[in-house]
Motif scaffolding. Structure first.
Motif, PDB file in Angstrom:
ATOM      1  N   SER A  82      -3.387  -0.968   7.556  1.00 28.48           N
ATOM      2  CA  SER A  82      -3.247  -0.977   6.338  1.00 28.48           C
ATOM      3  C   SER A  82      -4.403  -1.965   5.595  1.00 28.48           C
ATOM      4  N   TRP A  83      -4.631  -3.217   6.091  1.00 26.70           N
ATOM      5  CA  TRP A  83      -5.278  -3.934   5.521  1.00 26.70           C
ATOM      6  C   TRP A  83      -6.771  -3.532   5.797  1.00 26.70           C
TER       7      TRP A  83
ATOM      8  N   TRP B  62       0.893  -1.273   0.024  1.00 28.12           N
ATOM      9  CA  TRP B  62       0.044  -0.119   0.099  1.00 28.12           C
ATOM     10  C   TRP B  62       0.855   1.247   0.195  1.00 28.12           C
TER      11      TRP B  62
ATOM     12  N   LYS C 182      -7.891  -3.608  -1.367  1.00 35.31           N
ATOM     13  CA  LYS C 182      -7.508  -5.057  -1.242  1.00 35.31           C
ATOM     14  C   LYS C 182      -6.091  -5.315  -1.881  1.00 35.31           C
ATOM     15  N   PRO C 183      -5.135  -5.927  -1.154  1.00 35.26           N
ATOM     16  CA  PRO C 183      -3.747  -5.969  -1.533  1.00 35.26           C
ATOM     17  C   PRO C 183      -3.696  -7.139  -2.659  1.00 35.26           C
TER      18      PRO C 183
END
Length: 90
Positions: A70-71, A16, A76-77
């Protein structure tokens, strides 16, 4: 109501990038805590190896907290190789 996204997914790779002032504040707090933790541990340790051994678990915990934030507040990573509308480079 859609939740605000603090962290945008990177265009290349996995992870991110900060997108709002809240994300930048989280990153600033993260860096300050790592530096302060190192100085506190280094002042009370007898050797560099002992400082590192005591500092590493704290740092890993802070990294896990940063990834969790961050999640929860980011896109969505996933692995990305550029923007989808971008033509492939030769």
């Amino acid at each position: 109501m859609k939740k605000p996204i603090w962290f945008r997914a990177k265009d290349y790779g996995w992870g991110w990038s900060p997108a709002t002032w809240q994300a930048w504040l989280i990153l600033l707090i993260f860096v300050v805590l790592i530096v302060l933790d190192f100085y506190w541990i280094d002042a009370s340790s007898a050797s560099d190896a002992q400082s590192f051994a005591r500092w590493m678990p704290d740092t890993m915990a802070l990294v896990l907290i940063l990834v969790a934030i961050s999640w929860m507040t980011g896109e969505k990573p996933g692995w990305r190789w550029g923007k989808k509308d971008e033509p492939p480079s030769l």
